[in-house]
Design a protein around this motif. Structure first.
Motif, mmCIF file in Angstrom:
data_model
loop_
_atom_site.group_PDB
_atom_site.id
_atom_site.type_symbol
_atom_site.label_atom_id
_atom_site.label_comp_id
_atom_site.label_asym_id
_atom_site.label_seq_id
_atom_site.Cartn_x
_atom_site.Cartn_y
_atom_site.Cartn_z
ATOM 1 N N TYR A 1 0.864 -0.700 -0.013
ATOM 2 C CA TYR A 1 0.149 -0.425 -0.112
ATOM 3 C C TYR A 1 0.838 1.178 -0.362
ATOM 4 O O TYR A 1 0.608 2.209 -0.614
ATOM 5 C CB TYR A 1 -0.908 0.270 1.006
ATOM 6 C CG TYR A 1 -1.879 1.315 1.749
ATOM 7 C CD1 TYR A 1 -3.145 1.411 0.737
ATOM 8 C CD2 TYR A 1 -2.026 2.341 2.030
ATOM 9 C CE1 TYR A 1 -3.552 2.474 0.476
ATOM 10 C CE2 TYR A 1 -2.432 3.158 2.783
ATOM 11 C CZ TYR A 1 -3.681 3.424 1.661
ATOM 12 O OH TYR A 1 -4.320 4.207 1.372
ATOM 13 N N THR B 1 -4.891 3.304 7.955
ATOM 14 C CA THR B 1 -6.163 2.252 8.110
ATOM 15 C C THR B 1 -6.556 1.869 8.412
ATOM 16 O O THR B 1 -6.339 1.195 10.015
ATOM 17 C CB THR B 1 -6.057 1.276 6.138
ATOM 18 O OG1 THR B 1 -5.260 0.304 7.298
ATOM 19 C CG2 THR B 1 -5.087 1.185 5.600
ATOM 20 N N LYS C 1 -7.696 -1.575 9.565
ATOM 21 C CA LYS C 1 -6.578 -2.539 10.084
ATOM 22 C C LYS C 1 -5.877 -2.250 10.553
ATOM 23 O O LYS C 1 -5.244 -3.021 11.517
ATOM 24 C CB LYS C 1 -6.261 -3.337 8.505
ATOM 25 C CG LYS C 1 -5.576 -4.855 8.608
ATOM 26 C CD LYS C 1 -5.209 -5.768 7.299
ATOM 27 C CE LYS C 1 -6.224 -5.535 6.607
ATOM 28 N NZ LYS C 1 -5.062 -6.449 4.781
ATOM 29 N N GLN C 2 -4.802 -1.327 10.126
ATOM 30 C CA GLN C 2 -3.964 -1.541 10.732
ATOM 31 C C GLN C 2 -4.053 -0.493 12.770
ATOM 32 O O GLN C 2 -3.550 -1.483 13.458
ATOM 33 C CB GLN C 2 -2.669 0.281 10.310
ATOM 34 C CG GLN C 2 -1.674 0.926 10.951
ATOM 35 C CD GLN C 2 -1.415 2.057 9.997
ATOM 36 O OE1 GLN C 2 -1.629 2.536 9.117
ATOM 37 N NE2 GLN C 2 -0.369 2.594 10.306
#
Length: 234
Positions: free
Chosen positions: A98, A137, A139-140
């Motif tokens: 990413y 993000t 998810k992060q």
């Protein structure tokens, strides 16, 4: 430019990149483990020195991931990608692929509407907020939250916040201010081909501030040169 690009680029693919990347990772790990077990004393100036050191090492992780994005950690593609993925993940669970896509957009469309690192307002906080939003993000954030809950079962929460969480946040300011905001902040740089400014020559300050990435015009002019040789282009 006055330096020999081909000579420096030929050196950029030697094993030194792997050694330096490994030293950054291992130093960060050693310091983190030590500090997570350290007795915090807010009256001791060393506490704040440790925060600075750990912040600088976090920046080193990201700079190593950045070098991998330009293929300069190792000439072996799989080893180069390994270092990039590892250091990006250690830096607050970023995902290398990413970041890679975003970073090359920056190089291909520097200081334009299509540059994810640029904000036309030129205002520090607004620019920083948009900069951070474009990289963080969900998810992060989930991984950070879960990891913190697990790690506090082993280490004191205060140490985790002071030496694991805080330095990673401070490092984003360091990277943004010296590596994005200062080099691209005004139209004065639009008269050069890379739309980038550069620090005045002072190699010690250039290293301490952001691993020589204040020499930003030079980086855009020769992106295949790793951070530890960037000073030679100045």
């Amino acid at each position: 430019m006055s330096f020999n690009k081909s000579k420096i680029l030929s050196k950029a693919i030697d094993p030194v990149g792997i050694i330096i990347g490994s030293v950054v990772i291992l130093t960060w790990l050693f310091c983190l483990f030590y500090l997570l077990n350290w007795q915090i004393d807010y009256s001791n100036i060393i506490t704040y020195l440790f925060i600075f050191v750990q912040t600088h090492l976090y920046t080193g992780l990201f700079i190593t991931a950045h070098d991998a994005m330009h293929g300069t950690v190792s000439k072996q593609k799989n080893i180069n990608s390994f270092f990039g993925r590892l250091t990006a993940f250690l830096f607050a669970f970023n995902f290398y692929d990413y970041l890679l896509r975003k970073h090359h957009m920056h190089h291909n469309h520097v200081a334009s509407h299509d540059d994810p690192d640029y904000h036309e307002s030129g205002k520090f906080w607004l620019w920083y907020w948009n900069f951070i939003k474009s990289y963080i993000t969900i998810k992060q954030l989930i991984l950070i939250t879960v990891s913190l809950q697990l790690l506090k079962l082993v280490f004191p929460l205060e140490n985790l916040l002071l030496f694991w969480v805080l330095p990673s946040i401070l490092s984003t300011f360091q990277l943004f201010y010296f590596g994005t905001y200062i080099p691209h902040r005004n139209d004065a740089h639009n008269n050069n081909q890379h739309k980038s400014g550069t620090l005045q020559k002072n190699h010690l300050w250039a290293f301490l501030s952001c691993y020589f990435f204040g020499y930003h015009y030079e980086h855009h002019d020769a992106p295949g040169i790793p951070w530890w040789r960037l000073w030679q282009t100045k």
